[in-house]
Design an enzyme around this catalytic site. Structure first.
Site, short mmCIF file in Angstrom:
data_model
loop_
_atom_site.label_atom_id
_atom_site.label_comp_id
_atom_site.label_asym_id
_atom_site.label_seq_id
_atom_site.Cartn_x
_atom_site.Cartn_y
_atom_site.Cartn_z
N HIS A 97 0.84 -1.20 0.00
CA HIS A 97 0.00 0.00 0.00
C HIS A 97 0.88 1.25 0.00
CE1 HIS A 97 -3.24 -2.69 0.89
NE2 HIS A 97 -2.66 -3.09 2.00
N GLU A 115 -2.06 -0.63 8.02
CA GLU A 115 -3.01 -1.62 8.54
C GLU A 115 -2.31 -2.49 9.56
OE1 GLU A 115 -3.82 -3.41 4.71
OE2 GLU A 115 -2.76 -5.23 5.26
N HIS A 172 3.30 -7.54 1.56
CA HIS A 172 2.62 -8.46 2.47
C HIS A 172 1.58 -9.30 1.76
CE1 HIS A 172 0.11 -4.82 2.36
NE2 HIS A 172 -0.91 -5.57 2.65
N ARG A 192 -1.09 -4.50 -6.37
CA ARG A 192 -0.85 -5.93 -6.42
C ARG A 192 0.50 -6.16 -7.12
NH1 ARG A 192 -5.85 -7.33 -8.73
NH2 ARG A 192 -6.88 -7.18 -6.72
ZN ZN Z 1 -2.96 -4.91 2.85
#
Ligand code: ZN
Length: 312
Positions: A97, A115, A172, A192
């Site tokens: 991200h 996150e 991740h 992605r």
């Molecule tokens: Zn994520």
């Protein structure tokens, strides 16, 4: 007396999803490939609705606009957090991200995404993808462009009850078999990096190679820094798991009556195990609610595990 805001979750079917959100949490899910329960969200892609009380039927985003006093009159431009439960039957794509600055410039004013994960359940010998093995940005770019995934991707062993903070720029992926409670910034921007060459409807999902190379942190933070064991923390107290620029997260396990003052601009709570009451109102595993600003004394009774969060 301000009400407890109980929310109805929004469900998302995913290529990698399963049916444990029904089997383990009792939700009515839309299909056998349900990957995400957006439990507390005011995001336009899944805006939760208040289930009961004086605000029944109102979306969280609407409450944020018209009743800011419930959230400590915060001057943020949108409800800042998003809480999800994730059922990964299969591996999720390997992703990264952006931070706020990159997202603002490249994603139409969106927020970046920090996150964190609390592992609710996972297989024996489970591992997550956290970080990578490239020593320089040049090496990172070569490994990505040449598809040297096994060299690039770093897997870290994890177990039930581990807590993991994922800062922007961290490569991740959640692996198949895991159930995770995720607390994150209110953003849906994901780049992605690699999707295991899977096909959806005969086509691969879009990759974001250039953006990924832009935003991945090199070198990655150490494996030891990334995972914090949180399975066996003291009971009947708020155990802080993380404080960062965007949120604070706590874990609470009760096995006797536990009282505290709600002193945050708002406090999100998710019941992840057990059942009991909050100020006399029954609650159980799978329920998520917000205690508004000025809520005052909170009394929990029963044997429960809860994950709580706020902005400070
Ligand atoms: Zn994520």
């Amino acid at each position: 007396m301000k009400p407890i805001l109980f929310l109805d979750p929004v469900f998302k079917q995913m290529i990698w999803g399963g049916n444990r959100l029904r089997g383990q949490f009792g939700y009515e899910i839309p299909g056998e490939d349900t990957g995400e329960c957006w439990a507390v969200s005011a995001h336009p892609n899944g805006d939760c609705v208040v289930r009961e009380g004086m605000y029944t039927g109102e979306k969280l985003s609407e409450l944020w606009k018209s009743h800011r006093e419930l959230f400590g009159n915060s001057d943020l431009d949108r409800f800042p957090l998003l809480v999800k439960i994730i059922d990964a039957k299969d591996d999720l794509s390997i992703q990264v991200h952006p931070d706020d600055a990159y997202a603002r410039e490249h994603e139409n004013g969106s927020l970046g995404k920090t996150e964190c994960w609390y592992i609710l359940d996972c297989p024996e010998d489970a591992a997550l993808v956290i970080g990578h093995n490239a020593a320089s940005r040049q090496e990172l770019e070569e490994m990505i462009r040449q598809g040297r995934w096994s060299e690039l991707i770093r897997q870290i062993p994890v177990k039930k009850g581990d807590f993991i903070q994922i800062d922007p720029g961290t490569v991740h992926a959640i692996k198949g078999g895991m159930m995770i409670l995720e607390t994150q910034q209110n953003s849906d921007i994901t780049y992605r990096v690699y999707d295991y060459d899977r096909l959806t409807g005969g086509k691969p999902r879009q990759l974001h190679v250039e953006q990924s190379i832009d935003v991945i942190t090199v070198p990655a933070a150490s494996a030891a820094e990334s995972v914090k064991p949180a399975a066996d923390l003291p009971k009947n107290t708020m155990n802080e798991l993380i404080t960062c620029d965007y949120y604070r997260v706590w874990k609470l396990e009760t096995d006797q009556p536990f009282s505290f003052e709600q002193s945050h601009p708002f406090l999100i709570m998710s019941v992840t195990e057990g059942a009991g009451t909050i100020n006399g109102h029954p609650i159980k595993k799978g329920e998520h609610f917000i205690l508004p600003d000025g809520f005052g004394s909170v009394k929990l009774e029963g044997k429960m595990q809860l994950i709580a969060s706020s902005i400070r």
